[in-house]
Design an enzyme around this catalytic site. Structure first.
Site, PDB file in Angstrom:
ATOM      1  N   ASP A  13      32.230 -27.120  29.367  1.00 55.22           N
ATOM      2  CA  ASP A  13      32.572 -26.735  30.732  1.00 55.22           C
ATOM      3  C   ASP A  13      34.082 -26.481  30.737  1.00 55.22           C
ATOM      4  OD1 ASP A  13      33.298 -26.603  33.402  1.00 55.22           O
ATOM      5  OD2 ASP A  13      31.814 -28.085  34.025  1.00 55.22           O
TER       6      ASP A  13
ATOM      7  N   SER B 233      39.010  -8.337  37.351  1.00 50.28           N
ATOM      8  CA  SER B 233      38.023  -7.618  38.169  1.00 50.28           C
ATOM      9  C   SER B 233      38.770  -6.636  39.058  1.00 50.28           C
ATOM     10  CB  SER B 233      37.272  -8.625  39.048  1.00 50.28           C
ATOM     11  OG  SER B 233      36.498  -7.959  40.026  1.00 50.28           O
TER      12      SER B 233
ATOM     13  N   TYR C 232      37.524 -15.617  45.785  1.00 47.76           N
ATOM     14  CA  TYR C 232      37.161 -15.010  44.495  1.00 47.76           C
ATOM     15  C   TYR C 232      38.183 -13.929  44.131  1.00 47.76           C
ATOM     16  CZ  TYR C 232      34.889 -12.395  40.809  1.00 47.76           C
ATOM     17  OH  TYR C 232      34.642 -11.761  39.615  1.00 47.76           O
TER      18      TYR C 232
ATOM     19  N   VAL D 148      29.063  -5.146  38.070  1.00 49.58           N
ATOM     20  CA  VAL D 148      28.268  -5.180  36.838  1.00 49.58           C
ATOM     21  C   VAL D 148      26.984  -5.938  37.155  1.00 49.58           C
ATOM     22  CG1 VAL D 148      28.295  -5.749  34.376  1.00 49.58           C
ATOM     23  CG2 VAL D 148      30.468  -5.531  35.609  1.00 49.58           C
TER      24      VAL D 148
HETATM   25  P1  NAP Z   1      27.096 -14.298  34.649  1.00 45.68           P
HETATM   26  O1  NAP Z   1      26.007 -13.448  34.123  1.00 45.68           O
HETATM   27  O2  NAP Z   1      26.784 -15.258  35.765  1.00 45.68           O
HETATM   28  O3  NAP Z   1      27.764 -15.100  33.428  1.00 45.68           O
HETATM   29  C1  NAP Z   1      28.780 -16.030  33.665  1.00 45.68           C
HETATM   30  C2  NAP Z   1      29.027 -16.825  32.405  1.00 45.68           C
HETATM   31  O4  NAP Z   1      30.086 -17.760  32.650  1.00 45.68           O
HETATM   32  C3  NAP Z   1      27.800 -17.622  31.982  1.00 45.68           C
HETATM   33  O5  NAP Z   1      27.671 -17.553  30.589  1.00 45.68           O
HETATM   34  C4  NAP Z   1      28.162 -19.050  32.399  1.00 45.68           C
HETATM   35  O6  NAP Z   1      27.570 -19.964  31.479  1.00 45.68           O
HETATM   36  C5  NAP Z   1      29.677 -19.042  32.230  1.00 45.68           C
HETATM   37  N1  NAP Z   1      30.324 -20.086  33.009  1.00 45.68           N
HETATM   38  C6  NAP Z   1      30.410 -20.207  34.363  1.00 45.68           C
HETATM   39  N2  NAP Z   1      31.063 -21.338  34.679  1.00 45.68           N
HETATM   40  C7  NAP Z   1      31.399 -21.946  33.504  1.00 45.68           C
HETATM   41  C8  NAP Z   1      32.074 -23.135  33.163  1.00 45.68           C
HETATM   42  N3  NAP Z   1      32.534 -23.972  34.116  1.00 45.68           N
HETATM   43  N4  NAP Z   1      32.243 -23.449  31.849  1.00 45.68           N
HETATM   44  C9  NAP Z   1      31.775 -22.631  30.881  1.00 45.68           C
HETATM   45  N5  NAP Z   1      31.115 -21.475  31.130  1.00 45.68           N
HETATM   46  C10 NAP Z   1      30.933 -21.151  32.437  1.00 45.68           C
HETATM   47  O7  NAP Z   1      28.307 -13.418  35.199  1.00 45.68           O
HETATM   48  P2  NAP Z   1      29.094 -12.176  34.536  1.00 45.68           P
HETATM   49  O8  NAP Z   1      28.980 -11.053  35.482  1.00 45.68           O
HETATM   50  O9  NAP Z   1      28.704 -11.989  33.143  1.00 45.68           O
HETATM   51  O10 NAP Z   1      30.588 -12.730  34.631  1.00 45.68           O
HETATM   52  C11 NAP Z   1      31.433 -12.852  33.502  1.00 45.68           C
HETATM   53  C12 NAP Z   1      32.877 -12.635  33.926  1.00 45.68           C
HETATM   54  O11 NAP Z   1      33.037 -11.308  34.400  1.00 45.68           O
HETATM   55  C13 NAP Z   1      33.348 -13.552  35.054  1.00 45.68           C
HETATM   56  O12 NAP Z   1      34.678 -13.946  34.793  1.00 45.68           O
HETATM   57  C14 NAP Z   1      33.300 -12.638  36.266  1.00 45.68           C
HETATM   58  O13 NAP Z   1      34.190 -13.050  37.282  1.00 45.68           O
HETATM   59  C15 NAP Z   1      33.707 -11.325  35.645  1.00 45.68           C
HETATM   60  N6  NAP Z   1      33.321 -10.122  36.406  1.00 45.68           N
HETATM   61  C16 NAP Z   1      32.020  -9.914  36.755  1.00 45.68           C
HETATM   62  C17 NAP Z   1      31.701  -8.769  37.501  1.00 45.68           C
HETATM   63  C18 NAP Z   1      30.290  -8.484  37.950  1.00 45.68           C
HETATM   64  O14 NAP Z   1      30.100  -7.662  38.872  1.00 45.68           O
HETATM   65  N7  NAP Z   1      29.275  -9.076  37.364  1.00 45.68           N
HETATM   66  C19 NAP Z   1      32.698  -7.860  37.845  1.00 45.68           C
HETATM   67  C20 NAP Z   1      34.018  -8.108  37.455  1.00 45.68           C
HETATM   68  C21 NAP Z   1      34.311  -9.237  36.716  1.00 45.68           C
HETATM   69  P3  NAP Z   1      26.921 -21.377  31.855  1.00 45.68           P
HETATM   70  O15 NAP Z   1      26.387 -21.289  33.251  1.00 45.68           O
HETATM   71  O16 NAP Z   1      25.855 -21.542  30.806  1.00 45.68           O
HETATM   72  O17 NAP Z   1      28.037 -22.342  31.700  1.00 45.68           O
END
Ligand code: NAP
Length: 256
Positions: free
Chosen positions: A63, A143, A156, A189
């Site tokens: 974590d 982002s 956020y 995404v």
């Molecule tokens: P996702 O599918 O929900 O994946 C998030 C990942 O972060 C999961 O592997 C989760 O793993 C991990 N995570 C969350 N809290 C954590 C913690 N406390 N310790 C360790 N791991 C943690 O979301 P995603 O879209 O791939 O997001 C990845 C990144 O891209 C984030 O930083 C997000 O802000 C950024 N982002 C996303 C978007 C979008 O639209 N999806 C756009 C711009 C930027 P566990 O739950 O197994 O720990």
């Protein structure tokens, strides 16, 4: 940069962009150090990565919000995994979509602890080794929300604005070393991101993507790979990418 056998550390590798990034680097023959809280999901990504050609996978149950655990995990890495070449600070989340003045303080704490403090803890633990070894690349997941806030998302968006400036500050602090620093800033995404934001409400999460072709996690992984594969003297500072249906964090084209 030839990524064969290079050690690539990806936080939040159990799902979404982190998992796709692991698979993209696997296909380059890299060695993958994968971290997240859900060990089962991480194991699935690890086995797929090995099928795709990863030169090895080491998974850590972590974590990123737990400062002591982060430092201990990095300090206690097996010797053959300690020399991290590429760090992808990807772990992150959003919680809720509320007006700031009525928002839930627990949601704010979780976003700031994960997106900002977690990224700082990991960076503080990993980057000194890169400086000593005289090589390394830090990729931070920002982002479009870090450039332009959207309604009900102030905290956020604020956390991602912090990532953008931390990214810029780190690049300045590393000037004079060969360590590179890149901010990857996607728009929408399609991942579990909205499902996590709405705490498992799949119907509400699906509405986010209604009428829009969003980016796929793989698109972002390809951008990360591209930035890392540049020649050693080239530092890609920021990559902003959206689907053609999105102009910025506020403006979308939605098909009826
Ligand atoms: P996702 O599918 O929900 O994946 C998030 C990942 O972060 C999961 O592997 C989760 O793993 C991990 N995570 C969350 N809290 C954590 C913690 N406390 N310790 C360790 N791991 C943690 O979301 P995603 O879209 O791939 O997001 C990845 C990144 O891209 C984030 O930083 C997000 O802000 C950024 N982002 C996303 C978007 C979008 O639209 N999806 C756009 C711009 C930027 P566990 O739950 O197994 O720990």
């Amino acid at each position: 940069m030839d990524l064969k056998r290079k050690i690539v550390f990806i936080t939040g590798a159990s799902a979404g962009i982190g998992a796709a990034t692991a698979l993209a680097f696997a296909a380059e023959g890299a060695r993958l150090l994968l971290a997240a809280r859900r060990a089962g999901k991480l194991a699935e990504v690890a086995s797929r990565a090995l099928e795709l050609g990863a030169a090895g996978v080491h998974s850590v149950h972590l974590d990123v919000c737990h400062r002591i655990a982060v430092q201990r995990t990095i300090d206690e890495l097996p010797e053959e995994w300690a020399q991290i070449d590429v760090l992808v600070n990807n772990a992150g989340l959003s919680r809720g979509l509320d007006k700031l003045y009525t928002g839930k303080v627990d949601d704010w704490e979780e976003m700031i602890d994960t997106n900002v403090k977690g990224l700082l803890y990991i960076t503080r633990s990993v980057v000194p080794g890169m400086v000593v070894r005289g090589r390394g690349h830090v990729v931070n997941l920002g982002s479009t929300a870090g450039d332009l806030a959207y309604p009900n998302g102030a905290v956020y968006c604020g956390s991602k604005a912090a990532v953008r400036l931390i990214n810029d500050g780190l690049r300045q602090d590393l000037l004079g070393t060969p360590v590179r620093v890149t901010s990857i800033e996607p728009g929408m995404v399609e991942t579990d991101f909205s499902l996590v934001r709405f705490r498992g409400d799949a119907e509400r999460a699906a509405k986010v993507y209604k009428g829009v072709t969003p980016l796929a996690a793989k698109d972002v992984a390809e951008a990360i790979l591209w930035a890392v594969k540049q020649p050693d003297h080239v530092n890609i500072a920021r990559v902003v990418l959206t689907s053609v249906h999105q102009a910025n964090s506020l403006l979308f084209h939605r098909e009826p």
